[in-house]
Design an enzyme around this catalytic site. Structure first.
Site, PDB file in Angstrom:
ATOM      1  N   LYS A  37       0.858  -1.191   0.000  1.00  0.00           N
ATOM      2  CA  LYS A  37       0.000   0.000   0.000  1.00  0.00           C
ATOM      3  C   LYS A  37       0.880   1.221   0.000  1.00  0.00           C
ATOM      4  O   LYS A  37       1.804   1.335   0.801  1.00  0.00           O
ATOM      5  CB  LYS A  37      -0.888  -0.007   1.277  1.00  0.00           C
ATOM      6  CG  LYS A  37      -1.846   1.166   1.342  1.00  0.00           C
ATOM      7  CD  LYS A  37      -3.116   0.894   0.571  1.00  0.00           C
ATOM      8  CE  LYS A  37      -3.930   2.130   0.257  1.00  0.00           C
ATOM      9  NZ  LYS A  37      -3.501   2.850  -0.981  1.00  0.00           N
ATOM     10  N   GLN A  83       7.333   3.873   3.795  1.00  0.00           N
ATOM     11  CA  GLN A  83       5.925   3.473   3.850  1.00  0.00           C
ATOM     12  C   GLN A  83       5.728   2.214   4.698  1.00  0.00           C
ATOM     13  O   GLN A  83       4.699   2.063   5.348  1.00  0.00           O
ATOM     14  CB  GLN A  83       5.418   3.247   2.415  1.00  0.00           C
ATOM     15  CG  GLN A  83       3.910   3.271   2.279  1.00  0.00           C
ATOM     16  CD  GLN A  83       3.332   4.680   2.153  1.00  0.00           C
ATOM     17  OE1 GLN A  83       3.854   5.494   1.413  1.00  0.00           O
ATOM     18  NE2 GLN A  83       2.263   4.959   2.856  1.00  0.00           N
ATOM     19  N   LYS A 131       5.607   3.480   8.287  1.00  0.00           N
ATOM     20  CA  LYS A 131       4.433   4.343   8.449  1.00  0.00           C
ATOM     21  C   LYS A 131       3.170   3.498   8.537  1.00  0.00           C
ATOM     22  O   LYS A 131       2.344   3.660   9.438  1.00  0.00           O
ATOM     23  CB  LYS A 131       4.348   5.290   7.240  1.00  0.00           C
ATOM     24  CG  LYS A 131       3.185   6.254   7.286  1.00  0.00           C
ATOM     25  CD  LYS A 131       2.909   6.928   5.933  1.00  0.00           C
ATOM     26  CE  LYS A 131       4.110   7.615   5.347  1.00  0.00           C
ATOM     27  NZ  LYS A 131       3.762   8.456   4.163  1.00  0.00           N
ATOM     28  N   LYS A 183       5.390   1.665  -3.171  1.00  0.00           N
ATOM     29  CA  LYS A 183       5.313   3.011  -3.749  1.00  0.00           C
ATOM     30  C   LYS A 183       5.581   2.898  -5.236  1.00  0.00           C
ATOM     31  O   LYS A 183       6.261   1.982  -5.683  1.00  0.00           O
ATOM     32  CB  LYS A 183       6.377   3.920  -3.117  1.00  0.00           C
ATOM     33  CG  LYS A 183       6.090   5.391  -3.298  1.00  0.00           C
ATOM     34  CD  LYS A 183       5.164   5.898  -2.217  1.00  0.00           C
ATOM     35  CE  LYS A 183       4.740   7.322  -2.428  1.00  0.00           C
ATOM     36  NZ  LYS A 183       4.024   7.862  -1.247  1.00  0.00           N
ATOM     37  N   ASP A 192      -0.116  10.753  -4.671  1.00  0.00           N
ATOM     38  CA  ASP A 192       1.034  11.387  -4.017  1.00  0.00           C
ATOM     39  C   ASP A 192       1.290  12.651  -4.846  1.00  0.00           C
ATOM     40  O   ASP A 192       0.365  13.127  -5.528  1.00  0.00           O
ATOM     41  CB  ASP A 192       2.256  10.438  -3.999  1.00  0.00           C
ATOM     42  CG  ASP A 192       3.359  10.916  -3.054  1.00  0.00           C
ATOM     43  OD1 ASP A 192       3.266  10.680  -1.850  1.00  0.00           O
ATOM     44  OD2 ASP A 192       4.322  11.561  -3.530  1.00  0.00           O
ATOM     45  N   THR A 217      -4.657  13.496   5.047  1.00  0.00           N
ATOM     46  CA  THR A 217      -3.234  13.655   5.398  1.00  0.00           C
ATOM     47  C   THR A 217      -3.020  14.966   6.158  1.00  0.00           C
ATOM     48  O   THR A 217      -2.373  14.999   7.209  1.00  0.00           O
ATOM     49  CB  THR A 217      -2.348  13.594   4.148  1.00  0.00           C
ATOM     50  OG1 THR A 217      -2.726  12.454   3.375  1.00  0.00           O
ATOM     51  CG2 THR A 217      -0.886  13.491   4.518  1.00  0.00           C
TER      52      THR A 217
HETATM   53  P1  NDP Z   1       0.684  17.725  -4.471  1.00  0.00           P
HETATM   54  O1  NDP Z   1       1.141  17.344  -5.817  1.00  0.00           O
HETATM   55  O2  NDP Z   1      -0.767  17.919  -4.212  1.00  0.00           O
HETATM   56  O3  NDP Z   1       1.418  19.048  -3.978  1.00  0.00           O
HETATM   57  C1  NDP Z   1       2.813  19.096  -3.904  1.00  0.00           C
HETATM   58  C2  NDP Z   1       3.228  20.484  -3.454  1.00  0.00           C
HETATM   59  O4  NDP Z   1       4.618  20.463  -3.163  1.00  0.00           O
HETATM   60  C3  NDP Z   1       3.031  21.533  -4.519  1.00  0.00           C
HETATM   61  O5  NDP Z   1       2.774  22.777  -3.924  1.00  0.00           O
HETATM   62  C4  NDP Z   1       4.367  21.520  -5.241  1.00  0.00           C
HETATM   63  O6  NDP Z   1       4.682  22.733  -5.913  1.00  0.00           O
HETATM   64  C5  NDP Z   1       5.320  21.303  -4.088  1.00  0.00           C
HETATM   65  N1  NDP Z   1       6.512  20.605  -4.598  1.00  0.00           N
HETATM   66  C6  NDP Z   1       6.552  19.393  -5.208  1.00  0.00           C
HETATM   67  N2  NDP Z   1       7.806  19.081  -5.586  1.00  0.00           N
HETATM   68  C7  NDP Z   1       8.556  20.125  -5.207  1.00  0.00           C
HETATM   69  C8  NDP Z   1       9.934  20.400  -5.312  1.00  0.00           C
HETATM   70  N3  NDP Z   1      10.792  19.531  -5.887  1.00  0.00           N
HETATM   71  N4  NDP Z   1      10.382  21.574  -4.790  1.00  0.00           N
HETATM   72  C9  NDP Z   1       9.520  22.452  -4.202  1.00  0.00           C
HETATM   73  N5  NDP Z   1       8.189  22.241  -4.084  1.00  0.00           N
HETATM   74  C10 NDP Z   1       7.736  21.106  -4.575  1.00  0.00           C
HETATM   75  O7  NDP Z   1       1.265  16.594  -3.484  1.00  0.00           O
HETATM   76  P2  NDP Z   1       0.811  16.215  -2.012  1.00  0.00           P
HETATM   77  O8  NDP Z   1       0.350  17.424  -1.279  1.00  0.00           O
HETATM   78  O9  NDP Z   1      -0.061  15.031  -2.097  1.00  0.00           O
HETATM   79  O10 NDP Z   1       2.200  15.725  -1.392  1.00  0.00           O
HETATM   80  C11 NDP Z   1       3.088  16.590  -0.674  1.00  0.00           C
HETATM   81  C12 NDP Z   1       4.014  15.758   0.194  1.00  0.00           C
HETATM   82  O11 NDP Z   1       3.237  14.998   1.128  1.00  0.00           O
HETATM   83  C13 NDP Z   1       4.873  14.733  -0.547  1.00  0.00           C
HETATM   84  O12 NDP Z   1       6.102  14.601   0.124  1.00  0.00           O
HETATM   85  C14 NDP Z   1       4.074  13.427  -0.384  1.00  0.00           C
HETATM   86  O13 NDP Z   1       4.901  12.294  -0.514  1.00  0.00           O
HETATM   87  C15 NDP Z   1       3.565  13.620   1.032  1.00  0.00           C
HETATM   88  N6  NDP Z   1       2.401  12.819   1.406  1.00  0.00           N
HETATM   89  C16 NDP Z   1       1.239  12.873   0.683  1.00  0.00           C
HETATM   90  C17 NDP Z   1       0.146  12.143   1.083  1.00  0.00           C
HETATM   91  C18 NDP Z   1      -1.163  12.224   0.368  1.00  0.00           C
HETATM   92  O14 NDP Z   1      -2.122  11.612   0.844  1.00  0.00           O
HETATM   93  N7  NDP Z   1      -1.291  12.976  -0.712  1.00  0.00           N
HETATM   94  C19 NDP Z   1       0.204  11.236   2.248  1.00  0.00           C
HETATM   95  C20 NDP Z   1       1.449  11.301   2.975  1.00  0.00           C
HETATM   96  C21 NDP Z   1       2.493  12.060   2.545  1.00  0.00           C
HETATM   97  P3  NDP Z   1       4.593  22.808  -7.530  1.00  0.00           P
HETATM   98  O15 NDP Z   1       3.139  22.817  -7.828  1.00  0.00           O
HETATM   99  O16 NDP Z   1       5.295  24.065  -7.861  1.00  0.00           O
HETATM  100  O17 NDP Z   1       5.300  21.577  -8.031  1.00  0.00           O
HETATM  101  O1  2IT Z   2       3.008   8.872   1.332  1.00  0.00           O
HETATM  102  C1  2IT Z   2       1.850   8.424   1.548  1.00  0.00           C
HETATM  103  O2  2IT Z   2       1.568   7.871   2.610  1.00  0.00           O
HETATM  104  C2  2IT Z   2       0.827   8.589   0.506  1.00  0.00           C
HETATM  105  N1  2IT Z   2       1.127   9.196  -0.518  1.00  0.00           N
HETATM  106  C3  2IT Z   2      -0.532   8.007   0.684  1.00  0.00           C
HETATM  107  C4  2IT Z   2      -0.535   6.547   0.369  1.00  0.00           C
HETATM  108  C5  2IT Z   2      -1.888   5.890   0.342  1.00  0.00           C
HETATM  109  O3  2IT Z   2      -1.900   4.716  -0.016  1.00  0.00           O
HETATM  110  O4  2IT Z   2      -2.912   6.513   0.670  1.00  0.00           O
END
Ligand code: NDP
Ligand code: 2IT
Length: 442
Positions: free
Chosen positions: A89, A110, A113, A125, A165, A208
Site C-alpha cells: 500500500k 511506507q 508508516k 510506492k 502522491d 493527510t
Molecule cells: P501535491 O502534488 O498535491 O502538492 C505538492 C506540493 O509540493 C506543490 O505545492 C508543489 O509545488 C510542491 N513541490 C513538489 N515538488 C517540489 C519540489 N521539488 N520543490 C519544491 N516544491 C515542490 O502533493 P501532495 O500534497 O499530495 O504531497 C506533498 C508531500 O506529502 C509529498 O512529500 C508526499 O509524498 C507527502 N504525502 C502525501 C500524502 C497524500 O495523501 N497525498 C500522504 C502522505 C504524505 P509545484 O506545484 O510548484 O510543483
Molecule cells: O506517502 C503516503 O503515505 C501517501 N502518498 C498516501 C498513500 C496511500 O496509499 O494513501
C-alpha cells in the site's frame, strides 16, 4: 562492528547511487540500532538484510501520445517493498524528479508508516518521471491509460493498492481506475483516493493534512500547549498543505505562509484558504497569483519560506526541502514544533538540529500517516460494500493519530529517549514488521 552498522555499509555498497534511499535507510537503521542490538533475535533471523531489499521492483516503459500527435516515452515504477503485515500500500508520484532511488526511499518509509497505523497494510510506492504540469486533461489521460495498462498486471485489491502522491490527485486516480476496470473487467477497490461516486471515501482528500494537525496537536497537548493562537507556516500548496491549513485554522491557529516550487506567499492577516483553493484546486495555478486577490500579501521568489517567523513549521512539499541552515533559522526565530506533512522533508542534519535543540519534532512517517490510514478505511468500506459518513471517517482518523502519538511517545520513553519521536516512530514501526517477518518465516 554492530549488526546495524554492517547492514548499513552493505546497503550503501549495493545501492551507491541511490542517495534518497540511502538517506532513509541511514535514518531508520541508525535510530533503531540500540534496540536491534539489544534483541539478538533480529540478527539471528537476518531481519535487516531482508527488510532493506524490496520483495519486488517493477520498472516499465510508458508510451503515450501528446496533443500534437507525437509519441512520448516515460518510465514507470512500482516497488513492492513488504507485504508481511498486509497488501502493498502506498501512493503513486508523477514528477520529473522520480527515479528508482526516490521510489525506494518512499516505499521503505511506507513500511514503517503503515505499521504505525496499526492497520493491515504493507509498504509499496510507485510513480513516473512524467510531469502532469502544463499538460492537457487529454494528455494526462493518455499517459494514465498507458501507465495502468502495464501496472494492472501487478496490482489487485488483495495484492497491491496504489493511491495518490505528488502530481497524482483525483483526476489521475479517476483515469487510472477507469483503465484498470477496462483491462481487468472488474470493479475492485484497487486504488484509493477514488471519486466519492465510485468507491471513494469521504474524508480521504482531507486526511493527510487533517491527520498531521491532529498529531501535532496531540504532541503539543502532551507538553501542556496547543496549536490555538499559534503562528504557523506551511510549505507547499498541494493536497497535504491545503488541508493542514484548513484544520490548523479550524483549531484557532494563524497560517501566514504557503509556497510552491517557485516561491512563497506571506499574509500577515492569515491566508485566505478559499482563495488558495480557487488558485490551486480549481485553476491549477501558481501561488504568486494570491497577491492579486490579497493586497496585504507579499510574494517572494525562491525557497525562503523557513525564514518566516513562526511557532509551528509544517513542511508539506517534498523531500529535503528543509536543510540545517533552514533549521537554524527556524530555531533562532523561536519555533517550538515541527511536523512533517511531506515524506523526509528535513535533511538528516536538520532533524538532528531540531532534536538537539529540544524542538518538538514529529517525523513524517508518524505525522503524515493519516492519509494512508484513511486509504485503509476506504479499502474497508469497499470490501464491505458500504459508505461511511464524513464524521465517522474523521473520528476514526483522529483516534488513529492519537494512538500513533501515544505509541511513538511510549517507544521513545522505553528507548531512554523521551520526546525523541524519530527514535520512537522507527522502533514502534519496525517492531511490528520485524516480529511478523520472524513469525512467517522466509
Ligand atoms: P501535491 O502534488 O498535491 O502538492 C505538492 C506540493 O509540493 C506543490 O505545492 C508543489 O509545488 C510542491 N513541490 C513538489 N515538488 C517540489 C519540489 N521539488 N520543490 C519544491 N516544491 C515542490 O502533493 P501532495 O500534497 O499530495 O504531497 C506533498 C508531500 O506529502 C509529498 O512529500 C508526499 O509524498 C507527502 N504525502 C502525501 C500524502 C497524500 O495523501 N497525498 C500522504 C502522505 C504524505 P509545484 O506545484 O510548484 O510543483
Ligand atoms: O506517502 C503516503 O503515505 C501517501 N502518498 C498516501 C498513500 C496511500 O496509499 O494513501
Amino acid at each position: 562492528m554492530s549488526y546495524t552498522k554492517r547492514i548499513l555499509i552493505e546497503t550503501y555498497e549495493k545501492n551507491s547511487w541511490q542517495k534518497e534511499f540511502i538517506q532513509a535507510a541511514t535514518e531508520i537503521l541508525t535510530s533503531i540500532a540500540d534496540f536491534v542490538d539489544n534483541n539478538p533475535i533480529y540478527e539471528r533471523e537476518s531481519v535487516l538484510e531482508r527488510l532493506v531489499e524490496p520483495e519486488r521492483q517493477i520498472v516499465f516503459r510508458v508510451p503515450w501520445v501528446d496533443d500534437s500527435g507525437k509519441i512520448q516515452v516515460n518510465r514507470g515504477y512500482r516497488v513492492q517493498y513488504s507485504s508481511v503485515i498486509g497488501p502493498y500500500k502506498g501512493g503513486l508520484r508523477f514528477h520529473p524528479s522520480v527515479n528508482l532511488s526516490v521510489i525506494k526511499f518512499l516505499g521503505f518509509e511506507q513500511i514503517f508508516k503503515n505499521s504505525l497505523t496499526g492497520q493491515s497494510i504493507g509498504g509499496g510506492k510507485g510513480g513516473s518521471d512524467f510531469d502532469p504540469k502544463g499538460k492537457s486533461d487529454r494528455e494526462v489521460m493518455s499517459f494514465c491509460n498507458s501507465f495502468m495498462t502495464e501496472l494492472s498486471f501487478h496490482i489487485g485489491a488483495h495484492t497491491d493498492v496504489p493511491a495518490g502522491d505528488i502530481g497524482v490527485g483525483a483526476r489521475e486516480i479517476g483515469f487510472l481506475f477507469g483503465q484498470y476496470r477496462r483491462m481487468k473487467r472488474q470493479f475492485d477497490g484497487v486504488l484509493t483516493g477514488k471519486g466519492i461516486g465510485y468507491g471513494g471515501s469521504l474524508g480521504r482528500k482531507e486526511a493527510t493534512g487533517f491527520g498531521l494537525i491532529y498529531l501535532v496537536e496531540e504532541m503539543l497537548k502532551s507538553h501542556k500547549n496547543s496549536i490555538a493562537d499559534k503562528t504557523v507556516i506551511i510549505s507547499g500548496s498541494g493536497n497535504v498543505a491545503i488541508y493542514a491549513t484548513q484544520k490548523a485554522i479550524e483549531l484557532g491557529a494563524k497560517v501566514v505562509a504557503l509556497s510552491d516550487s517557485n516561491g512563497f506567499i506571506y499574509d500577515r492577516d492569515g491566508v485566505d484558504l478559499a482563495v488558495i483553493k480557487e488558485i490551486k484546486e480549481v485553476r491549477r495555478g501558481r501561488i504568486n497569483e494570491y497577491i492579486k486577490y490579497k493586497k496585504n500579501a507579499v510574494y517572494t521568489e525562491g525557497r525562503g519560506i523557513w525564514g518566516v517567523k513562526c511557532d509551528v513549521a509544517l513542511p508539506c512539499a517534498t523531500q529535503n526541502e528543509l536543510d540545517v541552515n533552514d533549521a537554524k533559522l527556524l530555531v533562532k526565530n523561536g519555533v517550538i514544533a515541527v511536523g512533517e506533512g511531506a515524506n523526509m522533508p528535513s535533511t538528516l542534519d536538520a532533524t538532528d538540529y531540531f532534536i538537539k535543540n529540544k524542538i518538538l519534532f514529529a517525523p513524517g512517517k508518524a505525522a503524515n500517516a493519516g492519509g494512508v490510514a484513511t486509504s485503509a478505511l476506504e479499502m474497508a468500506q469497499n470490501a464491505s460494500m458500504t459508505n461511511w459518513s464524513f464524521d465517522r471517517v474523521d473520528a476514526k482518523l483522529k483516534t488513529i493519530m492519537q494512538n500513533i502519538y501515544a505509541n511513538i511517545a511510549q517507544a521513545a520513553i522505553e528507548a531512554g529517549k523521551p520526546d525523541n519521536y524519530v527514535v520512537g516512530s522507527n522502533i514502534a514501526g519496525f517492531k511490528r514488521v520485524a516480529d511478523a517477518m520472524i513469525a512467517q518465516g522466509i
